[in-house]
Design a protein around this motif. Structure first.
Motif, mmCIF file in Angstrom:
data_model
loop_
_atom_site.group_PDB
_atom_site.id
_atom_site.type_symbol
_atom_site.label_atom_id
_atom_site.label_comp_id
_atom_site.label_asym_id
_atom_site.label_seq_id
_atom_site.Cartn_x
_atom_site.Cartn_y
_atom_site.Cartn_z
ATOM 1 N N LEU A 1 0.821 -1.210 0.000
ATOM 2 C CA LEU A 1 0.000 0.000 0.000
ATOM 3 C C LEU A 1 0.859 1.267 0.000
ATOM 4 O O LEU A 1 1.958 1.281 0.548
ATOM 5 N N VAL A 2 0.327 2.316 -0.592
ATOM 6 C CA VAL A 2 0.994 3.625 -0.633
ATOM 7 C C VAL A 2 -0.071 4.684 -0.387
ATOM 8 O O VAL A 2 -1.167 4.598 -0.952
ATOM 9 N N ALA A 3 0.224 5.671 0.447
ATOM 10 C CA ALA A 3 -0.701 6.792 0.611
ATOM 11 C C ALA A 3 -0.323 7.872 -0.393
ATOM 12 O O ALA A 3 0.860 8.158 -0.591
ATOM 13 N N ARG B 1 -12.554 8.217 11.563
ATOM 14 C CA ARG B 1 -11.800 9.383 12.048
ATOM 15 C C ARG B 1 -11.728 10.470 10.973
ATOM 16 O O ARG B 1 -12.243 10.311 9.873
ATOM 17 N N ILE B 2 -11.024 11.554 11.324
ATOM 18 C CA ILE B 2 -10.945 12.712 10.418
ATOM 19 C C ILE B 2 -10.082 12.372 9.193
ATOM 20 O O ILE B 2 -8.985 11.824 9.346
ATOM 21 N N SER B 3 -10.562 12.715 8.011
ATOM 22 C CA SER B 3 -9.798 12.435 6.788
ATOM 23 C C SER B 3 -8.551 13.320 6.725
ATOM 24 O O SER B 3 -8.571 14.451 7.188
ATOM 25 N N PRO B 4 -7.464 12.801 6.129
ATOM 26 C CA PRO B 4 -6.208 13.555 6.052
ATOM 27 C C PRO B 4 -6.131 14.447 4.814
ATOM 28 O O PRO B 4 -6.480 14.023 3.720
ATOM 29 N N THR B 5 -5.649 15.662 4.993
ATOM 30 C CA THR B 5 -5.474 16.553 3.833
ATOM 31 C C THR B 5 -4.015 16.968 3.646
ATOM 32 O O THR B 5 -3.720 17.787 2.787
ATOM 33 N N THR B 6 -3.107 16.408 4.474
ATOM 34 C CA THR B 6 -1.666 16.616 4.253
ATOM 35 C C THR B 6 -0.949 15.288 4.501
ATOM 36 O O THR B 6 -1.498 14.383 5.144
ATOM 37 N N ALA B 7 0.316 15.207 4.021
ATOM 38 C CA ALA B 7 1.108 13.990 4.254
ATOM 39 C C ALA B 7 1.340 13.800 5.756
ATOM 40 O O ALA B 7 1.350 12.672 6.252
ATOM 41 N N ALA B 8 1.497 14.907 6.486
ATOM 42 C CA ALA B 8 1.730 14.811 7.940
ATOM 43 C C ALA B 8 0.522 14.175 8.645
ATOM 44 O O ALA B 8 0.682 13.400 9.586
ATOM 45 N N HIS B 9 -0.698 14.492 8.170
ATOM 46 C CA HIS B 9 -1.883 13.860 8.772
ATOM 47 C C HIS B 9 -1.837 12.347 8.584
ATOM 48 O O HIS B 9 -2.230 11.592 9.466
ATOM 49 N N PHE C 1 -0.897 6.578 10.579
ATOM 50 C CA PHE C 1 -0.306 5.251 10.358
ATOM 51 C C PHE C 1 1.180 5.171 10.688
ATOM 52 O O PHE C 1 1.807 4.145 10.437
ATOM 53 N N GLY C 2 1.783 6.240 11.220
ATOM 54 C CA GLY C 2 3.208 6.223 11.542
ATOM 55 C C GLY C 2 4.028 5.935 10.304
ATOM 56 O O GLY C 2 3.696 6.426 9.219
ATOM 57 N N ASP C 3 5.090 5.112 10.445
ATOM 58 C CA ASP C 3 5.888 4.844 9.251
ATOM 59 C C ASP C 3 5.520 3.502 8.618
ATOM 60 O O ASP C 3 6.274 2.926 7.847
ATOM 61 N N ALA C 4 4.314 3.001 8.939
ATOM 62 C CA ALA C 4 3.881 1.718 8.370
ATOM 63 C C ALA C 4 3.645 1.818 6.869
ATOM 64 O O ALA C 4 3.743 0.819 6.158
ATOM 65 N N ILE C 5 3.306 3.011 6.406
ATOM 66 C CA ILE C 5 2.904 3.179 5.007
ATOM 67 C C ILE C 5 3.701 4.322 4.378
ATOM 68 O O ILE C 5 3.748 5.423 4.931
ATOM 69 N N PRO C 6 4.333 4.097 3.210
ATOM 70 C CA PRO C 6 4.981 5.214 2.535
ATOM 71 C C PRO C 6 3.948 6.231 2.042
ATOM 72 O O PRO C 6 2.851 5.844 1.618
ATOM 73 N N VAL C 7 4.290 7.513 2.121
ATOM 74 C CA VAL C 7 3.362 8.574 1.726
ATOM 75 C C VAL C 7 4.027 9.429 0.649
ATOM 76 O O VAL C 7 5.149 9.900 0.839
#
Ligand code: TXA
Ligand code: MG
Length: 334
Positions: A24-26, A146-154, A159-165
């Motif tokens: 998976l990739v964000a 939960r709240i949807s993310p609108t930045t890479a930091a969100h 997910f911490g570093d489990a998923i590359p963004v």
């Protein structure tokens, strides 16, 4: 892949290789960040449900570059083709009859004979789709509810570093795509409000867009409580009460943060989820609540108010879960 990457050509190729292996990739879309996986790969789809802790009855949106690829997964009739021509790539999802032999893992469809399809506009999402040359499922990159993310930091917060963004900056639209259902034969239905107004859809189709009938589960993901911060939310507040932080609109006096001091609904939508995250941290630290000033219910305000109502809705707490478990035990007779 390392956790947060700028979307250089190399990073896009790496992301595509990663996805091809079923990982998976964000990635950014113009609406919110998505947690993307290869739509054709059942294990990748299962990993999305597991990571998000998403109920398996809630189907995913299939992301494609455009109408040609959409035709491989869905029956694209005249109405759908007209909407795709008018609004794709962009923040419009169409729910259509599933095409026979569609290359989409069954789990992504939650047993329905329809499929939600969209062509995102963000250049990074498009570059990954082009490099992968397969459809992607991509729910918002947050834990379910939960709240949807609108930045890479969100996304990193989720997910911490489990998923590359892939970091494509802050999302321009800020609320999820408008979902229009075209599969029922009863004319276009608004399943989720977003940046594409139902009036604009009606104008293209020459037909009114209706609300879903109550007897039908519209979009299974539109559970009442959603987009929920940890802190409680109070709507239509004229000012902050003791212990509250205030989310304002249009220059609300005493606002801790103002979605748009000038009263611009586009700016407000783009700020909505990131401001809710910031205020949530403050409200929790203060043991308080988030109060939200009224937002006009016109244009993009309809989508903003939809998300705010769900953020404020009662949540399934431990007592409800306990009650459900007790009921189930009783039914099983143990
Ligand atoms: O803007 C967006 O659409 C974002 C970005 C990342 O593309 N994605 C997104 O995905 O919001 P998600 O999974 O958070 O929301 C998908 C919604 C859910 O409410 C789901 O129930 C609904 O689409 N949906 C998916 N397939 C459906 C179907 N066949 N019929 C009705 N609703 C469907
Ligand atoms: Mg979502």
């Amino acid at each position: 892949m390392s956790p947060v990457l700028f979307p250089t050509d190399r990073a896009i190729d790496e992301a595509a290789a990663h996805l091809r292996e079923g990982r998976l990739v964000a990635l950014p879309t113009e609406t919110v960040y998505g947690l993307a996986g290869d739509a054709t790969n059942g294990e990748a789809v299962a990993a999305i449900y597991a990571l998000k802790r998403r109920p398996s009855f809630n189907p995913l949106i299939v992301h494609v570059p455009g109408i040609i690829q959409a035709r491989q997964v869905a029956a694209v009739g005249d109405a759908a083709a007209a909407l795709a021509a008018a609004f794709w790539p962009g923040p419009l999802t169409l729910v259509l009859p599933l095409a026979r032999g569609a290359p989409v893992a069954a789990l992504a469809l939650a047993g329905l004979d329809t499929v939600a399809v969209r062509a995102p506009a963000h250049p990074t999402a498009r570059a990954v789709l082009d490099a992968l040359d397969r459809p992607l499922v991509a729910p918002s990159a947050n834990r379910s509810g939960r709240i949807s993310p609108t930045t890479a930091a969100h996304v990193e917060e989720e997910f911490g570093d489990a998923i590359p963004v892939l970091d494509g900056g802050a999302c321009a639209v800020g609320v999820e795509s408008t979902i229009i259902g075209l599969a029922s034969g009863a004319g276009p239905v608004l399943l989720r409000p977003g940046a594409i107004a139902p009036e604009a859809v009606a104008e293209v189709l020459g037909k009114a867009v209706t609300a879903p009938s109550r007897s039908v589960v519209a979009a299974p993901g539109m559970l009442t409580s959603h987009y929920a911060p940890a802190a409680k939310v109070r709507l239509r507040a004229s000012g902050p009460r003791e212990g509250e932080v205030l989310l304002g609109f249009g220059g609300t006096p005493g606002a801790t943060l103002d979605l748009s001091p000038s009263g611009d609904l586009h700016e407000a939508a783009a700020n909505l989820f990131s401001f809710l995250r910031r205020l949530d941290a403050e409200a929790i630290a203060a043991g308080g609540r988030i109060a939200v000033a009224p937002v006009p219910d016109t244009g993009l305000g309809v989508a903003i108010n939809d998300r705010l109502r769900r953020a404020a809705a009662p949540r399934p707490g431990p007592r409800t879960l306990f009650g459900m478990r007790r009921r189930n035990r009783r039914r099983r007779g143990d």
